[in-house]
Design an enzyme around this catalytic site. Structure first.
Site, PDB file in Angstrom:
ATOM      1  CG  ASP A 132      -1.950  -1.084   1.208  1.00 55.81           C
ATOM      2  OD1 ASP A 132      -2.433  -1.403   0.109  1.00 55.81           O
ATOM      3  OD2 ASP A 132      -2.255  -1.635   2.283  1.00 55.81           O
ATOM      4  CG  ASP A 166      -6.698  -1.455  -1.376  1.00 59.09           C
ATOM      5  OD1 ASP A 166      -6.964  -2.661  -1.531  1.00 59.09           O
ATOM      6  OD2 ASP A 166      -5.749  -1.057  -0.683  1.00 59.09           O
TER       7      ASP A 166
END
Length: 201
Positions: A132, A166
């Site tokens: 991420d 995401d």
């Protein structure tokens, strides 16, 4: 009909490719916890890795990690089947594209959790960590003392660190929820009655 299949799957493939390019770049050029600010303190790349779900949420333990990865793989097959079904039955193009986004996001994170442990030599298959990097702490402050439960505690909006996969999943789900009446609209067939053709003279 070929175009109907090609466009959604090409879109998904492009998102997966871009997601992986960003993740590989971050792994190669940044160290864990490092930040590169592009919107001052309100937007930055913040390199982190997680063992779990979207936006850094986790399912504990090695078994939880394996179960989550296997669930993702099964879910991707289900989403792919649903996408083909929607295309075949000529559902709304917007719905088809949003499902393609969800498929792309799911596949993007599956690549990390399935193969990154092997590729980067830190774990076995199905035990990789998801990379991420996008972090947008737009609002920061503290809850007032009169606020229940979290009084005096720091709050940050938006706190989660996420990746392109995401974001694709979130956009797909949110747009389906917002546009569900349009996406799932059914035409009411005309009902004919036995004497409907009789006309009084």
């Amino acid at each position: 009909m070929k175009a109907a299949y090609t466009r959604p799957f090409l879109t998904a493939a492009f998102i997966i490719l871009l997601d992986q390019i960003i993740k590989i770049w971050v792994r190669k050029h940044m160290t864990l916890g490092e930040e590169i600010h592009f919107l001052g303190d309100r937007g930055m790349l913040h390199y982190t890795e997680n063992n779990g779900m979207a936006f850094g949420m986790e399912l504990g333990g090695e078994f939880g990690k394996l179960a989550l990865t296997l669930f993702r793989i099964v879910a991707v097959f289900g989403i792919g089947y649903a996408l083909v079904h929607l295309i075949k039955h000529k559902y709304h193009r917007g719905l088809i594209m949003m499902v393609a986004l969800i498929l792309a996001g799911a596949l993007g994170n599956i690549i990390d959790s399935t193969f990154y442990g092997l590729i980067y030599n830190y774990a076995g298959i199905f035990h990789g960590r998801v990379v991420d990097m996008f972090y947008f702490p737009l609002l920061q402050g503290h809850f007032p003392d009169w606020f229940p439960i979290w009084k005096g505690e720091e709050f940050i909006f938006f706190r989660p660190v996420f990746n392109l996969a995401d974001a694709a999943i979130s956009i797909g789900v949110i747009m389906i929820l917002i546009n569900q009446k349009r996406y799932f609209k059914h035409e009411t067939p005309e009902v004919s009655y036995p004497n409907s053709e009789m006309v009084e003279e």
